[in-house]
Write a protein that holds these residues in place. Structure first.
Motif, PDB file in Angstrom:
ATOM      1  N   MET A  21       3.880   8.487  -7.935  1.00  0.00           N
ATOM      2  CA  MET A  21       4.462   7.350  -8.575  1.00  0.00           C
ATOM      3  C   MET A  21       3.368   6.331  -8.884  1.00  0.00           C
ATOM      4  O   MET A  21       2.472   6.131  -8.082  1.00  0.00           O
ATOM      5  N   ARG A  22       3.484   5.694 -10.026  1.00  0.00           N
ATOM      6  CA  ARG A  22       2.532   4.630 -10.407  1.00  0.00           C
ATOM      7  C   ARG A  22       3.143   3.288 -10.021  1.00  0.00           C
ATOM      8  O   ARG A  22       4.222   2.944 -10.476  1.00  0.00           O
ATOM      9  N   VAL A  23       2.408   2.556  -9.169  1.00  0.00           N
ATOM     10  CA  VAL A  23       2.907   1.300  -8.623  1.00  0.00           C
ATOM     11  C   VAL A  23       1.977   0.167  -9.037  1.00  0.00           C
ATOM     12  O   VAL A  23       0.763   0.255  -8.864  1.00  0.00           O
ATOM     13  N   LEU A  24       2.568  -0.896  -9.569  1.00  0.00           N
ATOM     14  CA  LEU A  24       1.812  -2.080  -9.965  1.00  0.00           C
ATOM     15  C   LEU A  24       2.049  -3.179  -8.944  1.00  0.00           C
ATOM     16  O   LEU A  24       3.191  -3.507  -8.633  1.00  0.00           O
ATOM     17  N   PHE A  25       0.953  -3.726  -8.400  1.00  0.00           N
ATOM     18  CA  PHE A  25       1.033  -4.861  -7.487  1.00  0.00           C
ATOM     19  C   PHE A  25       0.878  -6.136  -8.290  1.00  0.00           C
ATOM     20  O   PHE A  25      -0.104  -6.297  -9.008  1.00  0.00           O
ATOM     21  N   ASP A  26       1.826  -7.044  -8.152  1.00  0.00           N
ATOM     22  CA  ASP A  26       1.716  -8.365  -8.761  1.00  0.00           C
ATOM     23  C   ASP A  26       0.595  -9.127  -8.051  1.00  0.00           C
ATOM     24  O   ASP A  26       0.085  -8.704  -7.018  1.00  0.00           O
ATOM     25  N   ASN A  27       0.232 -10.272  -8.578  1.00  0.00           N
ATOM     26  CA  ASN A  27      -0.901 -11.054  -8.058  1.00  0.00           C
ATOM     27  C   ASN A  27      -0.767 -11.435  -6.598  1.00  0.00           C
ATOM     28  O   ASN A  27      -1.761 -11.607  -5.917  1.00  0.00           O
ATOM     29  N   ASN A  28       0.421 -11.583  -6.114  1.00  0.00           N
ATOM     30  CA  ASN A  28       0.644 -12.142  -4.794  1.00  0.00           C
ATOM     31  C   ASN A  28       0.852 -11.105  -3.696  1.00  0.00           C
ATOM     32  O   ASN A  28       1.328 -11.428  -2.628  1.00  0.00           O
ATOM     33  N   ILE A  29       0.503  -9.863  -3.927  1.00  0.00           N
ATOM     34  CA  ILE A  29       0.719  -8.800  -2.951  1.00  0.00           C
ATOM     35  C   ILE A  29      -0.587  -8.495  -2.226  1.00  0.00           C
ATOM     36  O   ILE A  29      -1.622  -8.268  -2.852  1.00  0.00           O
ATOM     37  N   PRO A  30      -0.569  -8.472  -0.882  1.00  0.00           N
ATOM     38  CA  PRO A  30      -1.798  -8.195  -0.137  1.00  0.00           C
ATOM     39  C   PRO A  30      -2.297  -6.763  -0.352  1.00  0.00           C
ATOM     40  O   PRO A  30      -1.506  -5.821  -0.379  1.00  0.00           O
ATOM     41  N   ARG A  31      -3.588  -6.627  -0.499  1.00  0.00           N
ATOM     42  CA  ARG A  31      -4.196  -5.326  -0.768  1.00  0.00           C
ATOM     43  C   ARG A  31      -3.973  -4.319   0.349  1.00  0.00           C
ATOM     44  O   ARG A  31      -3.963  -3.117   0.118  1.00  0.00           O
ATOM     45  N   ASP A  54       6.025   3.000 -12.592  1.00  0.00           N
ATOM     46  CA  ASP A  54       7.361   3.290 -12.085  1.00  0.00           C
ATOM     47  C   ASP A  54       7.951   2.128 -11.293  1.00  0.00           C
ATOM     48  O   ASP A  54       9.162   1.915 -11.299  1.00  0.00           O
ATOM     49  N   VAL A  55       7.078   1.390 -10.584  1.00  0.00           N
ATOM     50  CA  VAL A  55       7.532   0.331  -9.687  1.00  0.00           C
ATOM     51  C   VAL A  55       6.605  -0.871  -9.811  1.00  0.00           C
ATOM     52  O   VAL A  55       5.384  -0.713  -9.895  1.00  0.00           O
ATOM     53  N   LEU A  56       7.184  -2.065  -9.802  1.00  0.00           N
ATOM     54  CA  LEU A  56       6.432  -3.313  -9.707  1.00  0.00           C
ATOM     55  C   LEU A  56       6.753  -3.919  -8.355  1.00  0.00           C
ATOM     56  O   LEU A  56       7.924  -4.134  -8.025  1.00  0.00           O
ATOM     57  N   VAL A  57       5.721  -4.188  -7.544  1.00  0.00           N
ATOM     58  CA  VAL A  57       5.895  -4.843  -6.248  1.00  0.00           C
ATOM     59  C   VAL A  57       5.448  -6.288  -6.415  1.00  0.00           C
ATOM     60  O   VAL A  57       4.333  -6.555  -6.853  1.00  0.00           O
ATOM     61  N   LYS A 107      12.840   0.457 -17.583  1.00  0.00           N
ATOM     62  CA  LYS A 107      12.291   1.746 -17.173  1.00  0.00           C
ATOM     63  C   LYS A 107      11.509   1.623 -15.874  1.00  0.00           C
ATOM     64  O   LYS A 107      10.911   2.585 -15.417  1.00  0.00           O
ATOM     65  N   ILE A 108      11.498   0.443 -15.280  1.00  0.00           N
ATOM     66  CA  ILE A 108      10.705   0.183 -14.091  1.00  0.00           C
ATOM     67  C   ILE A 108      11.603  -0.363 -12.986  1.00  0.00           C
ATOM     68  O   ILE A 108      12.591  -1.033 -13.261  1.00  0.00           O
ATOM     69  N   ALA A 109      11.276  -0.031 -11.747  1.00  0.00           N
ATOM     70  CA  ALA A 109      11.990  -0.575 -10.587  1.00  0.00           C
ATOM     71  C   ALA A 109      11.197  -1.746 -10.032  1.00  0.00           C
ATOM     72  O   ALA A 109       9.981  -1.805 -10.178  1.00  0.00           O
ATOM     73  N   LEU A 110      11.894  -2.673  -9.398  1.00  0.00           N
ATOM     74  CA  LEU A 110      11.250  -3.824  -8.770  1.00  0.00           C
ATOM     75  C   LEU A 110      11.456  -3.764  -7.265  1.00  0.00           C
ATOM     76  O   LEU A 110      12.562  -3.504  -6.807  1.00  0.00           O
ATOM     77  N   VAL A 111      10.389  -4.013  -6.523  1.00  0.00           N
ATOM     78  CA  VAL A 111      10.476  -4.213  -5.087  1.00  0.00           C
ATOM     79  C   VAL A 111      10.008  -5.641  -4.863  1.00  0.00           C
ATOM     80  O   VAL A 111       8.860  -5.979  -5.146  1.00  0.00           O
ATOM     81  N   VAL A 112      10.919  -6.496  -4.393  1.00  0.00           N
ATOM     82  CA  VAL A 112      10.624  -7.912  -4.205  1.00  0.00           C
ATOM     83  C   VAL A 112      10.505  -8.194  -2.715  1.00  0.00           C
ATOM     84  O   VAL A 112      11.472  -8.021  -1.965  1.00  0.00           O
ATOM     85  N   LEU A 113       9.322  -8.605  -2.298  1.00  0.00           N
ATOM     86  CA  LEU A 113       9.080  -8.953  -0.904  1.00  0.00           C
ATOM     87  C   LEU A 113       9.448 -10.409  -0.680  1.00  0.00           C
ATOM     88  O   LEU A 113       9.266 -11.241  -1.566  1.00  0.00           O
ATOM     89  N   ARG A 146      12.111   4.734  -2.940  1.00  0.00           N
ATOM     90  CA  ARG A 146      13.466   4.762  -3.509  1.00  0.00           C
ATOM     91  C   ARG A 146      13.537   4.156  -4.896  1.00  0.00           C
ATOM     92  O   ARG A 146      14.589   4.201  -5.526  1.00  0.00           O
ATOM     93  N   GLY A 147      12.470   3.566  -5.364  1.00  0.00           N
ATOM     94  CA  GLY A 147      12.489   2.854  -6.634  1.00  0.00           C
ATOM     95  C   GLY A 147      12.853   3.741  -7.811  1.00  0.00           C
ATOM     96  O   GLY A 147      12.226   4.760  -8.046  1.00  0.00           O
ATOM     97  N   HIS A 148      13.896   3.362  -8.511  1.00  0.00           N
ATOM     98  CA  HIS A 148      14.333   4.052  -9.724  1.00  0.00           C
ATOM     99  C   HIS A 148      14.461   3.030 -10.839  1.00  0.00           C
ATOM    100  O   HIS A 148      14.753   1.864 -10.601  1.00  0.00           O
TER     101      HIS A 148
END
Length: 130
Positions: free
Chosen positions: A1-11, A48-51, A67-73, A94-96
């Motif tokens: 899965m291809r996951v994109l981390f937004d600016n505020n997500i710890p590496r 596939d997913v934006l965190v 077409k992208i799922a969001l995971v919001v912390l 689980r991101g769909h």
């Protein structure tokens, strides 16, 4: 899965998601994009997913037809994220497309004695969130 981390997500979160391809928005020069633009760019690049930890995104963006799922912390700081790595990793798996997964990364505990003036003063669990 291809996951994109937004600016505020710890590496450090990327180490838990080794089975996935992780890209940071900043690496694509997308760090200045607003939420709608970021979602469009991520979809066009076949993520596939934006965190993100931007809790307002669910109110600002309509996910229907996305077409992208969001995971919001609930937070983007490493210490609380580190305590919930398994929960966050499960949400990413689980991101769909078009789905929103919220993950509470904070665990609060009552470190002071309850005040008799508070309506929940006799509740020993306040303000614990899990």
């Amino acid at each position: 899965m291809r996951v994109l981390f937004d600016n505020n997500i710890p590496r450090g979160l990327a180490r838990t998601l080794k089975a996935h391809t992780i890209i940071e928005a900043r690496a694509r020069n997308w760090h200045l994009l607003k939420n709608g633009e970021l979602l469009q760019a991520a979809e066009a690049a076949a993520f596939d997913v934006l965190v993100t930890s931007d809790k307002g995104i669910k109110y600002q963006q309509n996910l229907t037809g996305r077409k992208i799922a969001l995971v919001v912390l609930s937070q983007g700081r490493w210490k609380p994220v580190r305590q919930r790595l398994d929960v966050i990793a499960a949400a990413v798996r689980r991101g769909h497309a078009g789905q929103l997964h919220r993950s509470r990364t904070s665990v609060m505990s009552n470190t002071r004695k309850p005040s008799p003036s508070r309506p929940d003063a006799d509740n020993p669990e306040w303000p614990r969130k899990i």
